[in-house]
Design an enzyme around this catalytic site. Sequence first.
Site, short mmCIF file in Angstrom:
data_model
loop_
_atom_site.label_atom_id
_atom_site.label_comp_id
_atom_site.label_asym_id
_atom_site.label_seq_id
_atom_site.Cartn_x
_atom_site.Cartn_y
_atom_site.Cartn_z
CD GLN A 19 32.63 -30.78 -34.52
OE1 GLN A 19 31.60 -31.10 -35.12
NE2 GLN A 19 33.48 -29.90 -35.03
CE LYS A 49 29.38 -29.52 -37.74
NZ LYS A 49 30.57 -30.31 -37.46
CG ASP A 87 31.77 -35.44 -40.79
OD1 ASP A 87 31.57 -34.30 -41.23
OD2 ASP A 87 32.00 -35.69 -39.59
N1 GUN Z 1 35.81 -30.53 -36.92
C1 GUN Z 1 36.03 -29.46 -37.73
N2 GUN Z 1 35.38 -29.62 -38.91
C2 GUN Z 1 34.73 -30.81 -38.84
C3 GUN Z 1 33.88 -31.52 -39.74
O1 GUN Z 1 33.59 -31.09 -40.87
N3 GUN Z 1 33.39 -32.70 -39.28
C4 GUN Z 1 33.70 -33.20 -38.06
N4 GUN Z 1 33.19 -34.37 -37.72
N5 GUN Z 1 34.50 -32.57 -37.20
C5 GUN Z 1 35.00 -31.37 -37.60
#
Ligand code: GUN
Length: 303
Positions: A98, A54, A121
């Site tokens: 995350q 990311k 998100d």
């Molecule tokens: N963990 C796995 N996929 C995601 C996601 O799309 N967003 C977040 N914040 N954590 C994750």
Amino acid sequence: MSAKIISGTEIREAILEEIAAEVKEIKEKHSIVPGLVTILVGENPASVSYVTLKIKTAHRLGFHEVQDNQSPDISEEDLLALIDKYNKDDSIHGILVQLPLPKHIDEKKVLNAIDPDKDVDGFHPVNVGRLMIGGDEVKFAPCTPAGIQEMIIRTGVETSGAEVVVVGRSNIVGKPIANMMLQKGPGANSTVTVVHTRTKDLAAHCKRADILIVAAGVPGLVKPEWIKPGACVIDVGVNRVGEKPSAKDPGKMVAILRGDVDFDAAKEIAGSITPVPGGVGPMTITMLMKNTLKAMKFAAEIQ
Ligand code: GUN
């Protein structure tokens, strides 16, 4: 005839180029760039690799990016204070915590603490509600469903009046994509059915689908005979079914990934289909970047 393979990797590159061009233009005109912070608690290997990707993608696009790694022992109170700090930071437009978080931290409390206008998100209840209302009300659609809809649109699949069957009812994929496909608007206007573990005849529902979206997390769940000839099949499953030596570095082991659909057989029946890996996967981070750009434009009131 073999199906058209919908490449998330190719669509990702096209979208990232569009975002980079827009970021450059806005920076020149308004001297502002999108700011994204990723908060990682602990060192879960999958989370580390997602967050690294990311941040790398944000950097490539010219974003202001902050990777905030925290000890697995951070208290809930300190994590909430950290979120509050970024809520108040004008150089940060998107906050991503995350998941999963360590057990001593209440995930819901943490997600609810993020300013809904920085919730790239799309997990905050305010944004979930906005998505349910649809239309102009929507600020941030969650990234994986947004990526799925973008793939369907860019593949040119007709969604208006189409029978969409969604396999799985998670808050992150199943429920939001079902909601998005039934809204009024481009890439939607569909008739939607959601099926799940308690559904009586999964196969019968899948067989009706013009667009079959599978997010069950069960490798090979959807059998080729469940697919309507010519259907568009979107496989969201990323299941680790073993390990193999890396092609680039044979001394290193990498995961063998398998989707929820039996791809090799399904591609002989479907009209279009996403592979695993290289299908939906690359779209999630791409849409996170799009949401962060959107958050900056809202904050700076740029049309
Ligand atoms: N963990 C796995 N996929 C995601 C996601 O799309 N967003 C977040 N914040 N954590 C994750």
